[in-house]
Design a protein around this motif. Structure first.
Motif, mmCIF file in Angstrom:
data_model
loop_
_atom_site.group_PDB
_atom_site.id
_atom_site.type_symbol
_atom_site.label_atom_id
_atom_site.label_comp_id
_atom_site.label_asym_id
_atom_site.label_seq_id
_atom_site.Cartn_x
_atom_site.Cartn_y
_atom_site.Cartn_z
ATOM 1 N N LEU A 20 0.833 -1.194 0.000
ATOM 2 C CA LEU A 20 0.000 0.000 0.000
ATOM 3 C C LEU A 20 0.868 1.245 0.000
ATOM 4 N N SER A 21 0.362 2.295 -0.636
ATOM 5 C CA SER A 21 1.046 3.586 -0.658
ATOM 6 C C SER A 21 0.134 4.651 -0.086
ATOM 7 N N CYS A 22 0.733 5.602 0.580
ATOM 8 C CA CYS A 22 0.018 6.766 1.104
ATOM 9 C C CYS A 22 0.767 7.999 0.625
ATOM 10 N N ALA A 23 0.213 8.662 -0.379
ATOM 11 C CA ALA A 23 0.828 9.871 -0.916
ATOM 12 C C ALA A 23 0.327 11.066 -0.119
ATOM 13 N N CYS A 50 2.837 2.613 12.447
ATOM 14 C CA CYS A 50 3.094 4.052 12.386
ATOM 15 C C CYS A 50 4.578 4.285 12.157
ATOM 16 N N ILE A 51 4.896 5.385 11.461
ATOM 17 C CA ILE A 51 6.280 5.767 11.245
ATOM 18 C C ILE A 51 6.427 7.256 11.491
ATOM 19 N N ARG A 52 7.538 7.624 12.135
ATOM 20 C CA ARG A 52 7.843 9.026 12.344
ATOM 21 C C ARG A 52 8.846 9.498 11.293
ATOM 22 N N THR A 68 5.527 -4.313 7.006
ATOM 23 C CA THR A 68 6.648 -3.393 7.179
ATOM 24 C C THR A 68 6.249 -2.019 6.675
ATOM 25 N N ILE A 69 6.413 -1.020 7.525
ATOM 26 C CA ILE A 69 6.130 0.355 7.134
ATOM 27 C C ILE A 69 7.429 1.045 6.761
ATOM 28 N N SER A 70 7.375 1.892 5.743
ATOM 29 C CA SER A 70 8.562 2.627 5.323
ATOM 30 C C SER A 70 8.126 3.938 4.701
ATOM 31 N N SER A 71 9.101 4.801 4.461
ATOM 32 C CA SER A 71 8.764 6.091 3.870
ATOM 33 C C SER A 71 9.811 6.491 2.853
ATOM 34 N N ASP A 72 9.383 7.260 1.894
ATOM 35 C CA ASP A 72 10.273 7.881 0.921
ATOM 36 C C ASP A 72 10.048 9.372 1.048
ATOM 37 N N TYR A 79 4.755 3.803 2.783
ATOM 38 C CA TYR A 79 4.349 2.512 2.258
ATOM 39 C C TYR A 79 4.035 1.534 3.383
ATOM 40 N N LEU A 80 3.195 0.559 3.067
ATOM 41 C CA LEU A 80 2.963 -0.554 3.978
ATOM 42 C C LEU A 80 3.075 -1.835 3.154
ATOM 43 N N GLN A 81 4.188 -2.530 3.347
ATOM 44 C CA GLN A 81 4.384 -3.824 2.689
ATOM 45 C C GLN A 81 3.722 -4.892 3.547
ATOM 46 N N MET A 82 2.798 -5.613 2.956
ATOM 47 C CA MET A 82 2.036 -6.620 3.691
ATOM 48 C C MET A 82 2.327 -7.991 3.096
ATOM 49 N N ASN A 83 2.917 -8.836 3.894
ATOM 50 C CA ASN A 83 3.249 -10.199 3.478
ATOM 51 C C ASN A 83 2.468 -11.206 4.301
#
Length: 122
Positions: A20-23, A50-52, A68-72, A79-83
């Motif tokens: 998932l992406s959150c723009a 959540c990510i800071r 896994t949550i990450s950000s660019d 992003y939220l990588q869901m496995n």
């Protein structure tokens, strides 16, 4: 005006993956906390990650080790990588923003996207 737009949802089989992406726009992307929440049919909305802006990450027990949550920060996107998806992960997934401090509490978030549907078939 703060805007959050989710994308990447869809239909996947048990054990599959989605990202998932959150723009995000309308706020300074160097001092934020963005969380992912989900709401299954007939259930309350729950915080799952959540990510800071500093990179700290938090997970609910229900998704720890699978998501896994990450950000660019150059793209202002989280992003939220869901496995290893399970049928019980089926829900509408929302991203939400507040300043500085992470929270998985629905009422603590200031701005919300409209959500993206994730359906996991058994």
């Amino acid at each position: 005006e703060v805007q959050l737009v989710e994308s990447g949802g869809g239909l996947v089989q048990t054990g599959g993956s989605l990202r998932l992406s959150c723009a995000a726009s309308g706020f300074t992307f160097d001092d934020y906390a963005i969380g992912w929440f989900r709401q299954a049919p007939g259930k309350e909305r729950e915080g799952i990650s959540c990510i800071r802006s500093e990179g700290d990450t938090y997970y609910a027990d229900s998704v720890k080790g699978r998501f896994t949550i990450s950000s660019d920060n150059t793209e202002n996107t989280v992003y939220l990588q869901m496995n290893s998806l399970k049928p019980e992960d089926t829900a509408v997934y929302y991203c939400a923003q507040r300043s500085k401090i992470c929270s998985l509490v629905v009422g603590a978030m200031d701005y919300w996207g409209k959500g993206t549907q994730v359906t996991v078939s058994s």
